[in-house]
Design an enzyme around this catalytic site. Structure first.
Site, PDB file in Angstrom:
ATOM      1  N   HIS A  56      -2.626  -2.667   0.577  1.00 34.63           N
ATOM      2  CA  HIS A  56      -2.041  -2.396   2.178  1.00 34.63           C
ATOM      3  C   HIS A  56      -3.086  -0.820   2.439  1.00 34.63           C
ATOM      4  CE1 HIS A  56       1.656  -1.543   0.213  1.00 34.63           C
ATOM      5  NE2 HIS A  56       2.299  -1.072   1.105  1.00 34.63           N
ATOM      6  N   HIS A  58      -1.259   1.819   2.615  1.00 33.53           N
ATOM      7  CA  HIS A  58       0.104   3.177   3.184  1.00 33.53           C
ATOM      8  C   HIS A  58      -0.860   4.515   1.970  1.00 33.53           C
ATOM      9  CE1 HIS A  58       3.610   1.081   4.908  1.00 33.53           C
ATOM     10  NE2 HIS A  58       2.341   2.213   5.518  1.00 33.53           N
ATOM     11  N   ASP A  60       0.397   5.448  -1.110  1.00 31.25           N
ATOM     12  CA  ASP A  60       1.177   5.594  -2.886  1.00 31.25           C
ATOM     13  C   ASP A  60       0.308   4.037  -3.561  1.00 31.25           C
ATOM     14  OD1 ASP A  60       2.873   4.179  -0.510  1.00 31.25           O
ATOM     15  OD2 ASP A  60       3.994   3.374  -2.480  1.00 31.25           O
ATOM     16  N   HIS A  61      -0.132   3.596  -2.146  1.00 31.12           N
ATOM     17  CA  HIS A  61      -1.093   2.522  -2.681  1.00 31.12           C
ATOM     18  C   HIS A  61      -2.812   2.749  -3.014  1.00 31.12           C
ATOM     19  CE1 HIS A  61       2.511  -0.312  -2.463  1.00 31.12           C
ATOM     20  NE2 HIS A  61       2.796   0.624  -1.796  1.00 31.12           N
ATOM     21  N   HIS A 115       4.981  -5.542   6.976  1.00 33.32           N
ATOM     22  CA  HIS A 115       5.294  -4.113   6.303  1.00 33.32           C
ATOM     23  C   HIS A 115       4.303  -3.743   6.501  1.00 33.32           C
ATOM     24  CE1 HIS A 115       6.102  -1.281   3.369  1.00 33.32           C
ATOM     25  NE2 HIS A 115       4.779  -0.744   2.775  1.00 33.32           N
ATOM     26  N   ASP A 140       3.805  -3.920  -1.361  1.00 31.36           N
ATOM     27  CA  ASP A 140       5.230  -4.244  -0.309  1.00 31.36           C
ATOM     28  C   ASP A 140       5.264  -5.291   0.739  1.00 31.36           C
ATOM     29  OD1 ASP A 140       4.921  -1.586  -1.479  1.00 31.36           O
ATOM     30  OD2 ASP A 140       5.057   0.039  -0.437  1.00 31.36           O
ATOM     31  N   HIS A 178       6.585  -1.828  -6.160  1.00 31.55           N
ATOM     32  CA  HIS A 178       7.561   0.024  -7.026  1.00 31.55           C
ATOM     33  C   HIS A 178       8.664  -1.162  -7.322  1.00 31.55           C
ATOM     34  CE1 HIS A 178       6.701   2.216  -3.282  1.00 31.55           C
ATOM     35  NE2 HIS A 178       5.574   1.041  -2.898  1.00 31.55           N
TER      36      HIS A 178
END
Ligand code: ZN
Ligand code: FE
Length: 267
Positions: A56, A58, A60-61, A115, A140, A178
């Site tokens: 996805h 985001h 942080d990914h 998400h 996530d 995570h």
């Protein structure tokens, strides 16, 4: 075909993963949140980067994608078709049921909005690392003993996503985005205080974390047994949701999930 799967800790508590075709040493990286740890893992494994598999959009990914592609321009970036403008350098746009490959390793795309609307998982039916168990990379969407927050989707979407992921074979290894498992199990114990499965898993996870070990991967069987979001149709979880919000329709697992998710957001 044999795949070697290597978790790569990124940022504060994210996991990227190398999926390495043992035959060719070509690798896909799932969710590179930053480039440095991924490059180091590729070097350690003597593997050549061939693909980015993004779950996805985001940061942080996918925060490491641009730098990785600058260094490896021939590498393809896989993302859901709705995330073309949100995943950097997305070039191979996929949807539910599509197949992606690295060397001889093939993965099936599972679209699981909730998400985010463009969230996808990558399922390798037989990862072949000793016992032929499959592997699924869930970003996530499905966490160890938890699920992602509903930033873009609805409880019904997340319920459908978790139902599909946990309908995979029980031995399937779940590689999540995570290291949240210990905190998720504290919440799971609040939802199902009498659950022996939750208590036993919390003890195992506490021991692993004390040794400095990652809790990824879990298995589909573990998530069915102790993940309260997966268990939204179980009488114990329905009762916990009704205690929080007496008006909730206990016969509707998506509504139960919505109550549990809102509770967790403030837990
Ligand atoms: Zn996310
Ligand atoms: Fe994340």
């Amino acid at each position: 075909m044999p795949a070697r799967i290597v978790p790569v800790p990124c940022l504060k508590d994210n996991y990227a993963y190398l999926v390495i075709c043992e035959a060719s040493r070509r690798a896909a990286v799932v969710d590179p949140g930053e480039p440095g740890p991924v490059e180091a893992a590729l070097a350690r494994e003597s593997a050549t980067l061939a693909a980015v598999w993004a779950t996805h959009h985001h940061p942080d990914h996918v925060g490491g994608v641009a730098a990785l592609i600058d260094a490896h321009p021939e590498v393809e970036v896989v993302a859901h078709r709705s995330d073309e403008a949100r995943v950097p350098r997305a070039g191979r746009l996929v949807d539910d049921g599509d197949e992606v490959a690295v060397g001889e390793v093939r993965a099936r795309v599972i679209h699981n909005p909730g998400h985010t609307l463009g969230g996808i998982s990558y399922w390798i039916e037989e990862a072949g690392d000793g016992d032929d168990a499959g592997a699924v990379f869930t970003g996530d969407t499905l966490f160890g003993a938890g699920c992602g927050r509903l930033f873009e989707g609805t409880p019904a979407m997340m319920h459908a996503a978790l139902a599909r992921l946990t309908a995979l074979p029980a031995t399937t290894r779940v590689y999540f985005g995570h290291e949240y498992t210990a905190a998720n199990l504290r919440f799971a114990a609040a939802v199902e205080p009498d659950s022996a499965a939750v208590a036993a898993r919390a003890a195992r996870v506490a021991e692993a974390r004390a040794r400095g070990e990652a809790t990824t991967p879990s298995t589909v069987a573990e998530e069915r047994a102790s993940n309260p979001f997966v268990r939204a149709g179980e009488p114990t979880v329905i009762a916990a949701a009704r205690a929080r919000e007496p008006g909730v329709d206990g016969a509707d697992p998506a509504a139960v999930l919505g109550v549990i998710r809102a509770w967790k957001d403030r837990f």
